[in-house]
Each structure stands twice: as structure tokens, then as C-alpha cells.
Design a protein around this motif. Structure first.
Motif, PDB file in Angstrom:
ATOM      1  N   GLU A 150       2.270  -4.611  -7.288  1.00  0.00           N
ATOM      2  CA  GLU A 150       1.952  -3.183  -7.170  1.00  0.00           C
ATOM      3  C   GLU A 150       2.566  -2.595  -5.900  1.00  0.00           C
ATOM      4  OE1 GLU A 150      -1.982  -0.258  -6.764  1.00  0.00           O
ATOM      5  OE2 GLU A 150      -2.217  -2.419  -7.105  1.00  0.00           O
ATOM      6  N   ILE A 151       3.183  -1.433  -6.045  1.00  0.00           N
ATOM      7  CA  ILE A 151       3.699  -0.651  -4.923  1.00  0.00           C
ATOM      8  C   ILE A 151       3.027   0.707  -4.987  1.00  0.00           C
ATOM      9  CG2 ILE A 151       5.755   0.352  -3.843  1.00  0.00           C
ATOM     10  CD1 ILE A 151       7.395  -1.864  -5.211  1.00  0.00           C
ATOM     11  N   SER A 155       3.970  -2.230 -10.970  1.00  0.00           N
ATOM     12  CA  SER A 155       3.411  -0.886 -10.929  1.00  0.00           C
ATOM     13  C   SER A 155       3.928  -0.187  -9.680  1.00  0.00           C
ATOM     14  CB  SER A 155       1.875  -0.945 -10.898  1.00  0.00           C
ATOM     15  OG  SER A 155       1.330   0.348 -10.689  1.00  0.00           O
ATOM     16  N   ILE A 156       4.653   0.898  -9.870  1.00  0.00           N
ATOM     17  CA  ILE A 156       5.197   1.686  -8.759  1.00  0.00           C
ATOM     18  C   ILE A 156       4.581   3.071  -8.851  1.00  0.00           C
ATOM     19  CG2 ILE A 156       7.278   2.637  -7.691  1.00  0.00           C
ATOM     20  CD1 ILE A 156       8.826   0.292  -8.856  1.00  0.00           C
ATOM     21  N   GLN A 165      10.652  -0.513 -17.180  1.00  0.00           N
ATOM     22  CA  GLN A 165      10.825   0.746 -16.465  1.00  0.00           C
ATOM     23  C   GLN A 165       9.621   1.672 -16.630  1.00  0.00           C
ATOM     24  OE1 GLN A 165      14.651   2.598 -17.039  1.00  0.00           O
ATOM     25  NE2 GLN A 165      15.731   0.631 -17.126  1.00  0.00           N
ATOM     26  N   ASP A 166       8.750   1.370 -17.589  1.00  0.00           N
ATOM     27  CA  ASP A 166       7.517   2.151 -17.741  1.00  0.00           C
ATOM     28  C   ASP A 166       6.560   1.928 -16.570  1.00  0.00           C
ATOM     29  OD1 ASP A 166       8.408   3.155 -20.125  1.00  0.00           O
ATOM     30  OD2 ASP A 166       7.428   1.592 -21.344  1.00  0.00           O
ATOM     31  N   ALA A 167       6.853   0.925 -15.748  1.00  0.00           N
ATOM     32  CA  ALA A 167       5.990   0.643 -14.599  1.00  0.00           C
ATOM     33  C   ALA A 167       6.098   1.713 -13.529  1.00  0.00           C
ATOM     34  CB  ALA A 167       6.357  -0.719 -14.006  1.00  0.00           C
ATOM     35  N   GLY A 221       0.804  -1.218   0.000  1.00  0.00           N
ATOM     36  CA  GLY A 221       0.000   0.000   0.000  1.00  0.00           C
ATOM     37  C   GLY A 221       0.834   1.264   0.000  1.00  0.00           C
ATOM     38  N   GLU A 222       1.982   1.241   0.670  1.00  0.00           N
ATOM     39  CA  GLU A 222       2.784   2.461   0.776  1.00  0.00           C
ATOM     40  C   GLU A 222       4.183   2.233   0.208  1.00  0.00           C
ATOM     41  OE1 GLU A 222       2.431   4.246   4.649  1.00  0.00           O
ATOM     42  OE2 GLU A 222       0.283   3.837   4.776  1.00  0.00           O
ATOM     43  N   ASP A 223       5.242   2.492   0.963  1.00  0.00           N
ATOM     44  CA  ASP A 223       6.593   2.482   0.406  1.00  0.00           C
ATOM     45  C   ASP A 223       7.295   1.141   0.607  1.00  0.00           C
ATOM     46  OD1 ASP A 223       6.201   5.152  -0.208  1.00  0.00           O
ATOM     47  OD2 ASP A 223       7.158   5.871   1.640  1.00  0.00           O
TER      48      ASP A 223
END
Length: 373
Positions: A149-150, A168-169, A183-185, A134-136
Motif C-alpha cells: 500500500e502507498i 494499492s496507490i 493498474q486498477d490498484a 504512509g505518504e509518497d
């Protein structure tokens, strides 16, 4: 009549010996059960776990998990935080940690969800395509694979960092190492920073330190119980030697601690001597462990004797519990434990030497006396 009386006397002696052996074994088992019960109660009452595998099963909900174990697996729900030092830490698919995850492990895998921050250090890090943070994320690893996902920023230090097709960042990515893949993520900026990495030490350090101390205390109590039950007279003699001649015991212990490793290394020079050296190091480590137990036992026995209390078992418990607490003190704890090792090692070495010499000297006399029978 005399022969019959001798036979009855011998049978009575054997029965008394057998009773003493049974009593000793029963004492050891009882102490072991008491210790196991003492350790198990806090584990079940709190959410701290130690040893084996720690698993939050599917459908199970716990508040927090603080674990030092071989494997830590979350298949259910943790409403708070997870702090783990383990061989493997895995948030399985369907598993949920609503707070933060702090992990120090050989392998860290997130296939479920972590609602807060993740701080991870290990050999391998995997955020699977079903995993989400959910966060960092702050991580240091040999290899890091991000395919989930980050929600926030990601700081990753690794030899190889791979961003998968489903990665996904939501924030920025700071990294050190070889960055590969999609790197597009990354929604924000990408920057290389050699200083990035996890800061899990301050949180996991005290937990790991106290869990190690608890393990050591349990093992020391079990070892001490075995020594007292099987060798009560010898154990008391070792304690007496520490209290009556502490300087001599410490000097002998220091000499043994220096000389024995040198001799073992000298033996290892030859190929044939390598197995002997390995076995010798193992035996010497065991002797040092016994020496520490005897050292704390001897100090407590001396202190209790000064107060007018004569109890070997109480001295064992007081000495080892006090030693476990003192060993946690910065700098001072290590120094005191080293001095206790020297005292115990010296007294133990002198006791073994005198026992061996006494048996060697009494051997011929026993043979001579046995001859006429």
C-alpha cells in the motif's frame, strides 16, 4: 674472554632487537585499539552507523538511523527517519519507520511500514504485500514490484514496473519504463513521464562523503602507524626529502604516475602479461596509497618542525586528520590531495631506489668482510 664477551654482546643485541620488535608491535596494536575506540564511541552515542550490518532488532526503538553499511535491516521501531547507503536495505515485516526512508542500495525491500515518504534508488525495489508507505514514493530501480500500500502519489522510474494483486496507490502514478500488472490498484491518474526518479543525492551525498572520509582516515592512521613503527628511519628520510626537495619530489612523482601505468598496459598486450598487469596495478595502487600517507605526514612534519616541534607520531596524526578535512573541500580538496600524492610518490620512489642501490653496492663488501670469520 674475547669470545665470551662477543657472545654476550650478540645476545644483548638480539635482546634489544626483540624488545624493539615487541615495542613496535605493541605500538601498532595500541594505536589500532585507540582508533577503534574513538570510532566506536560516536557510533554508539549517536544514531550514525558505519560498516558491516546495521540492524534495529525486534523490540528495539531508536530515534534515527544514518547508515553506510553492507546491510541495513529494521525489525524494530525507528521513531524518526532512516537514511541508508548499503548493499541491501530492508524494512522487515513488523518493522516500523515512523518518519521518512531514504535508501540507496542494491536491493530495497519494504515489508513493514514507513509512515512518511520513501525515496529509493537501487537495483531492485520491492513493496511486499505486508508493506505500506504512509505518504509518497519516489523511486528509481532496475525492477520495481509494488504489491503493498502507498498512501500518496508514486513516481517510479524502472525498466520493469509490476503492480501486484494486492497493490494499492492512493494518489497518482507517474512512471517511466514498462508498466505491467494491476493498474486498477491506482486510485488517481496514471501518466508516463520520462523524468521521474528519486532525488536522494542531496541527502545521502554528504553523509556518504563524510563516512568515506572517516573510513579513509582510520585506514590511513593504521597504515601510517605500521609504517612509522616498522620503518621509522626510512619514513623520516621520505619526509625530509619532501621538505628539502619538494619540486623534484613532485616531478618524479608525476613521472612515476604516468610511466608505470603505461608500462603495465604494454605488458598486458600479451596474454601471459595480463596476470602480471593485474598484480602490478594492485601493487601500484597500494604504493599510491602509501605515498598519500607519506605525503601528508611529510607536510605536517615540516610544518611542526618550523614551529620547533619534532614528533613523528604527532606529525602523522596532524597530517592525516588535516588531510581528511581538506579533502572534503570542493575542487580544492581534490587538487591538494593530488599534489600530496605527487610529493609522496616522488619521495617514496626516490627513497626506494636509493635504498635498493645502497644495498646492491654494500652487498659485495659485506660478503668480503664476512669471509675471514
Amino acid at each position: 674472554m674475547g669470545a665470551k664477551s662477543d657472545g654476550i654482546g650478540r645476545r644483548g643485541s638480539r635482546q634489544r632487537t626483540n624488545r624493539r620488535r615487541l615495542l613496535r608491535m605493541g605500538t601498532i596494536l595500541l594505536v589500532g585499539l585507540l582508533i577503534a575506540g574513538t570510532v566506536a564511541l560516536p557510533v554508539s552515542a549517536q544514531t550514525d552507523e558505519a560498516g558491516g550490518s546495521v540492524v534495529v532488532e525486534e523490540g528495539e526503538t531508536v530515534e534515527n538511523v544514518n547508515a553506510f553499511a553492507g546491510h541495513v535491516v529494521v525489525r524494530g521501531t525507528v521513531t524518526g527517519d532512516v537514511s541508508a547507503m548499503a548493499g541491501n536495505v530492508r524494512i522487515a515485516e513488523g518493522g516500523s519507520v515512523e518518519g521518512d526512508l531514504q535508501a540507496f542500495a542494491g536491493n530495497v525491500e519494504i515489508a513493514g511500514t514507513v509512515g512518511g515518504d520513501v525515496s529509493a534508488a537501487g537495483g531492485n525495489l520491492l513493496i511486499a504485500d505486508s508493506g505500506s508507505i504512509g505518504e509518497d514514493l519516489e523511486a528509481g530501480a532496475g525492477t520495481a514490484t509494488i504489491d503493498g500500500e502507498i498512501g500518496g502519489n508514486a513516481d517510479i522510474g524502472a525498466d520493469t514496473i509490476t503492480l501486484g494483486a494486492n497493490a494499492s496507490i492512493g494518489g497518482d502514478l507517474s512512471y517511466s519504463g514498462d508498466l505491467q500488472g494491476n493498474q486498477d490498484a491506482v486510485a488517481g491518474s496514471i501518466s508516463e513521464d520520462a523524468s521521474v526518479g528519486p532525488d536522494v543525492g542531496p541527502t545521502l551525498g554528504p553523509l556518504a562523503s563524510w563516512l568515506f572520509a572517516l573510513y579513509a582516515l582510520v585506514l590511513n592512521l593504521l597504515l601510517g602507524a605500521i609504517l612509522l613503527a616498522l620503518f621509522p628511519r626510512f619514513s623520516r628520510h621520505v619526509a625530509d626529502r619532501v621538505s628539502t626537495a619538494p619540486l623534484r619530489s613532485g616531478l618524479v612523482g608525476l613521472a612515476v604516475l604516468i610511466v608505470v601505468p603505461i608500462l603495465l598496459v604494454a605488458i598486458a598486450i600479451t596474454v601471459v602479461g595480463i596476470p602480471i598487469t593485474i598484480l602490478g596495478l594492485f601493487v601500484f595502487a597500494l604504493v599510491c596509497w602509501i605515498a598519500v600517507v607519506y605525503g601528508w605526514f611529510a607536510i605536517a612534519a615540516w610544518a611542526l618542525s618550523a614551529l620547533g616541534v619534532e614528533s613523528a607520531w604527532l606529525a602523522l596524526v596532524v597530517g592525516l586528520v588535516g588531510g581528511a578535512l581538506l579533502s572534503q573541500l570542493p575542487i580544492v580538496g581534490g587538487l591538494v590531495t593530488f599534489l600530496v600524492l605527487l610529493l609522496g610518490l616522488g619521495a617514496l620512489s626516490m627513497g626506494l631506489y636509493r635504498h635498493r642501490r645502497g644495498r646492491r653496492e654494500s652487498g659485495p663488501r659485506q660478503t668480503t668482510l664476512a669471509g675471514p670469520e
